[in-house]
Design an enzyme around this catalytic site. Structure first.
Site, short mmCIF file in Angstrom:
data_model
loop_
_atom_site.label_atom_id
_atom_site.label_comp_id
_atom_site.label_asym_id
_atom_site.label_seq_id
_atom_site.Cartn_x
_atom_site.Cartn_y
_atom_site.Cartn_z
N CYS A 199 -0.03 -21.80 29.47
CA CYS A 199 -1.05 -22.39 30.35
C CYS A 199 -2.43 -21.77 30.08
O CYS A 199 -3.45 -22.45 30.19
CB CYS A 199 -0.66 -22.23 31.81
SG CYS A 199 -0.52 -20.51 32.36
N ASN B 199 -5.62 -6.97 -1.47
CA ASN B 199 -4.75 -5.79 -1.64
C ASN B 199 -5.44 -4.67 -2.41
O ASN B 199 -5.03 -3.51 -2.33
CB ASN B 199 -3.48 -6.17 -2.41
CG ASN B 199 -2.64 -7.22 -1.73
OD1 ASN B 199 -1.98 -8.02 -2.39
ND2 ASN B 199 -2.66 -7.25 -0.40
N ALA C 153 0.82 -1.21 0.00
CA ALA C 153 0.00 0.00 0.00
C ALA C 153 0.86 1.26 0.00
O ALA C 153 0.70 2.14 -0.86
CB ALA C 153 -0.93 -0.02 1.21
#
Length: 964
Positions: A570, A450, A415
């Site tokens: 965890c 895009n 971009a």
């Protein structure tokens, strides 16, 4: 998006600024845009409008008609029409009632007032925006009616805060979990849920007052039940009303956004100067002549009289008026890109009610560029009859020639890269007859996603290399630009291509990257080769620019952002507390099941290609690395679609039922910790088994996608899903409940096709089912832990790590980069450069001075900066001791440590290193045959024992003396 897709927008003036605005709002996706212009294409337009070509000039086409089909190509969903009818003080404005937003560029101030009055008087008001770029100054004005409701002022995701305590008091103080600041602001609203004890808070909404980064007050809680544990406070987005005044009133008492806090008086000074320019045009029917001192004096008189009529009577800045007068006929394309990006975002705010609108003026100037040109004669700025006359009127012919002769390396053609190439083409970068080249590289291919911001690409370019396609499109803007395009990644592996010699040939490096790691690497190469670097980036409506100049500024690596918080293992495995945790768990499951494990399976059979031999070695008791995983995989290998379904059904029970039962068995709901507090309290959430049900879409999707991916991973054709059997067929339903254990024995090792097909995660192909699988798995796990689910779009954004992007911010940032490029090319002093941070949603745009390079003192007056590099020339028999002595003799200080990268060549305290002093540098470094030098790091003994060694600059050691 829906509101944009229903909006009609009118844009008058399709010059350099108008075409920028048109591009951005078409890419964003309004329903219809009418572009209006009455002027014909001239050679002047070739340097300011990237959609006007030489044949348009030759045929004297109307600018709106010439650009119509080219801007329409940007988005086939937007209806684009052209209008060439006159628009003046006599025009009936009733036709504007068909539009929700009107944008004016290149329109006289009198006509702006008339149209603004008409738009403001409508019910509901037509949102009005005017924008202009004259030479080195620009302005933007917004009027969205007396009252304008903003539904979401920032666009940020609502914050969720885990609560650790709420006091019974007036006011009640809410405390967050330790090390988790709330990042809230006074006056915001929160709603509560899952609070234990003070349960009357659940579902209620409260306005908060910030007490500290970890606490806030919510009003009287003294009569409520005592707080026990848990609870989540969720930010509530509340509409905000914004108020606007008409242009006529705002002219006399302007409300301006300050962009550069080092010049807080600048907006009013430019306001007066541009009003003086408008009055000059009305009085003389023209703009001031280029470099004409008499016109500048006349404009200054007008400015002085205008200042007296304004409420605050702002001081007139003679330099601003003078330079605006001298350059008013000119046009700076990068300034138009920056202003056009901001203006386009205001258009989108006007038609959607999302984000805070500009109230009500924004002025941006680039006097930093022209002030050093004070001593140039006026002939430097006069037209030469080419496409660069508008630019030349602002920066002079000498600076234009330097841009033409520039060698620039652009890394990234996404971009920002597309926008930068457009700016290069309009500035004439790399168009010199004998000098000048734009080198670009990008390893990526063009994807459909895009196209909404990378404006050089079209649907027929999908799956083509970005760099080659962008180069071809840039030549359509300026056929004289010289571009060398590559598809290489810029990294250590390509240093033979992008060598030190390559970097030293570049005048400036411009990065248009999407990750920090690549930025840091390229920055290090620029520092090593003393090359200027201009970096930029965007995230949604936010953006930044940073200019890095040798010997003047710090480098990109001189500062480090705090690392992104990673989700603890965890938490992912057993204790998810937010939907982001379950999405990451599902993403990991996809990677493990369909990519990592199949790859390990294939690697095993590449190492041990004979199944019979493997079987014999296993039977003999031999341990083969990876063997357990392979046997386990083969023993469960499905041979039919039915068995794929069975295996998927077993996995469902394992992930969403057995895991919950196991955790509740290990930690029952009444489990308490040593301090007496409950184990299952916020942010830990107890799991509950999920029952498989056909009417639950996520259960069915998960099962189907797991089966589908299994059949792709497994290469046995008999395991393919029969095309004639629908997903919900009775046969499959029966198979789901025919739970069997593996029917394959070790004999499978003798007959199996010993290859699997790993699946690479691809977020942009909606037909592959990857996001569907992750969405289903994530939401089932969220259901298991009583977490609010996420839709497919949010899941795709998080799992695919999609960085929000919009053309408006990209255009603004690239324009600001190109302005800094002009300063770098001109060799401007440090105080001329500006870094910028912007957030178009709020809106805010902040220019800051560059960070001056720091000098590190060694001792005895010896110092260095990151840009300094010492040099030592050796010869074939040069020893390490010779090197150390050479540094001492040349620079006055003796190294006590020598390091090459991560390899320690000489550290006196290490065993055997004293003996290395007699070894030659060739033997120690072991350079390749073509290597002429090596960069070493040295350090020096501290002045006081016990302190750390003193760092030194890098030392480039040449193996032989270079020829002069």
């Amino acid at each position: 998006m829906q509101k944009m897709a229903q909006s009609h927008v009118f844009l008058s003036g399709i010059g350099g600024l108008g075409v920028e605005i048109a591009k951005n709002i078409i890419l964003a996706g309004v329903k219809a845009l009418t572009v209006h212009d009455t002027k014909h294409c001239t050679k002047w337009d070739l340097g300011i409008n990237f959609f006007i070509h030489e044949d348009d000039v030759t045929s004297q086409r109307n600018r709106a008609e010439a650009t119509l089909h080219r801007i329409a190509e940007l988005n086939p969903y937007v209806h684009v029409a052209a209008s060439t009818v006159p628009l003046d003080e006599t025009t009936d404005l009733s036709f504007l009632k068909h539009y929700q937003c009107v944008i004016l560029t290149e329109v006289s101030l009198l006509l702006q007032k008339k149209i603004n009055d008409f738009c403001h008087a409508q019910q509901p008001p037509i949102k009005f925006i005017s924008a202009d770029v004259y030479g080195v100054c620009s302005r933007l004005f917004c009027d969205f009616g007396d009252e304008f409701e903003v539904l979401d002022t920032t666009g940020e995701e609502p914050k969720e805060i885990f609560i650790s305590n709420i006091t019974q008091s007036n006011p009640g103080i809410v405390t967050c979990l330790e090390n988790h600041p709330h990042r809230l602001e006074t006056g915001q609203f929160l709603t509560f849920r899952e609070v234990n004890g003070m349960s009357c808070l659940n579902g209620s909404t409260h306005q908060i007052t910030v007490v500290s980064p970890y606490s806030f007050s919510i009003g009287d809680t003294s009569e409520m039940e005592p707080y026990l544990h848990g609870g989540i406070a969720v930010q509530v987005k509340t509409p905000k009303m914004c108020y606007f005044e008409r242009l006529e009133k705002q002219i006399t008492n302007p409300l301006c956004l300050v962009a550069d806090f080092s010049k807080p008086e600048a907006p009013l000074q430019i306001h007066v100067a541009m009003l003086a320019l408008n009055h000059f045009q009305e009085n003389f029917g023209r703009r001031p002549n280029i470099g004409c001192l008499q016109d500048a004096e006349e404009m200054l008189k007008i400015a002085m009289s205008i200042s007296e009529t304004l409420e605050n009577k702002p001081q007139v800045n003679g330099d601003v008026v003078k330079w605006l007068s001298r350059t008013a006929q000119g046009f700076l394309p990068p300034l138009a890109a920056a202003v056009g990006g901001v203006a386009s975002q205001e258009v989108l705010k006007a038609v959607t009610g999302k984000f805070s609108p500009l109230q009500q003026w924004l002025y941006i100037d680039v006097l930093d560029i022209v002030t050093p040109l004070e001593k140039m004669g006026s002939e430097e700025f006069l037209p030469r009859g080419d496409r660069y006359d508008a630019l030349r009127a602002c920066i002079g012919d000498s600076l234009c020639q330097k841009l033409h002769d520039l060698n620039v390396f652009l890394v990234g053609c996404g971009a920002i890269g597309c926008e930068m190439l457009k700016n290069f083409a309009l500035l004439g970068v790399g168009t010199g007859q004998d000098k000048g080249l734009v080198t670009i590289t990008d390893p990526d291919l063009i994807e459909k996603s895009n196209l909404n911001r990378q404006f050089l690409f079209r649907p027929h370019h999908i799956q083509k290399p970005k760099s080659y396609t962008a180069a071809e499109a840039t030549l359509n803007i300026n056929p004289y630009i010289k571009i060398d395009s590559d598809i290489n990644k810029v990294c250590p592996a390509t240093e033979n291509t992008y060598s030190d010699e390559f970097y030293t040939k570049q005048d400036v490096i411009v990065t248009a990257l999407d990750n920090v790691e690549a930025r840091r690497y390229i920055d290090s190469r620029c520092v090593a080769n003393l090359r200027p670097l201009i970096d930029s980036g965007t995230m949604g409506t936010k953006g930044h620019t940073e200019v890095i100049v040798p010997h003047l500024t710090e480098s990109y690596n001189s500062h480090r952002d705090p690392p992104e918080e990673e989700i603890p293992f965890c938490t992912l495995k057993s204790f998810p507390a937010a939907i982001e945790h379950t999405i990451q768990w599902a993403r990991d499951k996809f990677e493990s099941s369909f990519s990592h494990k199949p790859s390990l399976f294939n690697k095993f059979w590449q190492t041990y290609p004979s199944a019979e031999e493997v079987l014999q070695r296993i039977k003999s008791g031999e341990s083969l690395e990876g063997c357990f995983h392979v046997v386990k995989t083969l023993s469960r290998r499905p041979r039919s679609w039915t068995q794929c379904v069975e295996l998927a059904r077993v996995k469902f029970e394992k992930y969403f039922s057995h895991k919950a039962l196991q955790l509740l068995h290990s930690f029952p709901l009444d489990t308490r910790l040593k301090d007496g507090s409950l184990f299952w309290q916020s942010p830990k959430r107890p799991p509950f088994p999920v029952k498989f049900e056909f009417h639950d879409p996520f259960s069915c999707i998960l099962l189907l996608k797991h089966c589908t991916h299994l059949q792709v991973v497994q290469t046995d054709e008999t395991a393919r899903k029969p095309d004639h059997i629908p997903v919900s067929s009775e046969d499959e339903r029966n198979a789901i409940f025919q739970l069997e254990k593996s029917i394959l024995s070790n004999e499978a090792l003798e007959t199996a096709d010993l290859q699997m097909k790993p699946i690479s995660f691809e977020k942009d192909d909606d037909s592959n089912g990857h996001i569907d699988f992750i969405t289903a798995a994530s939401n089932l796990r969220a259901k298991m832990y009583n977490i609010d689910p996420a839709d497919r779009f949010k899941t795709k954004r998080i799992a695919g790590k999609i960085i929000p992007a919009i053309a408006t911010a990209t255009a603004a940032v690239s324009g600001l980069v190109a302005l800094e490029l002009i300063k770098v090319v001109g060799g401007y002093p440090a105080d001329a450069y500006k870094n910028c941070f912007l957030n178009l949603a709020i809106p805010i745009m902040v220019f800051t001075e560059i960070a001056e390079v720091r000098r590190t003192e060694i001792r005895n007056g010896i110092s260095f900066t990151i840009w300094d590099r010492w040099t030592i020339y050796g010869k074939e028999d040069f020893t390490l001791l010779d090197f150390i002595n050479a540094v001492r003799e040349k620079y006055g200080i003796e190294p006590t440590m020598v390091v090459q990268g991560v390899k320690m060549l000489y550290v006196p305290v290490m065993p055997g290193h004293i003996k290395r002093l007699k070894l030659t540098m060739q033997k120690l470094v072991k350079p390749s045959a073509d290597k002429k030098y090596v960069d070493l790091t040295v350090s020096f003994a501290p002045e006081t024992d016990g302190e750390e060694d003193l760092p030194g600059p890098p030392v480039r050691y040449y193996f032989v003396q270079e020829d002069n």
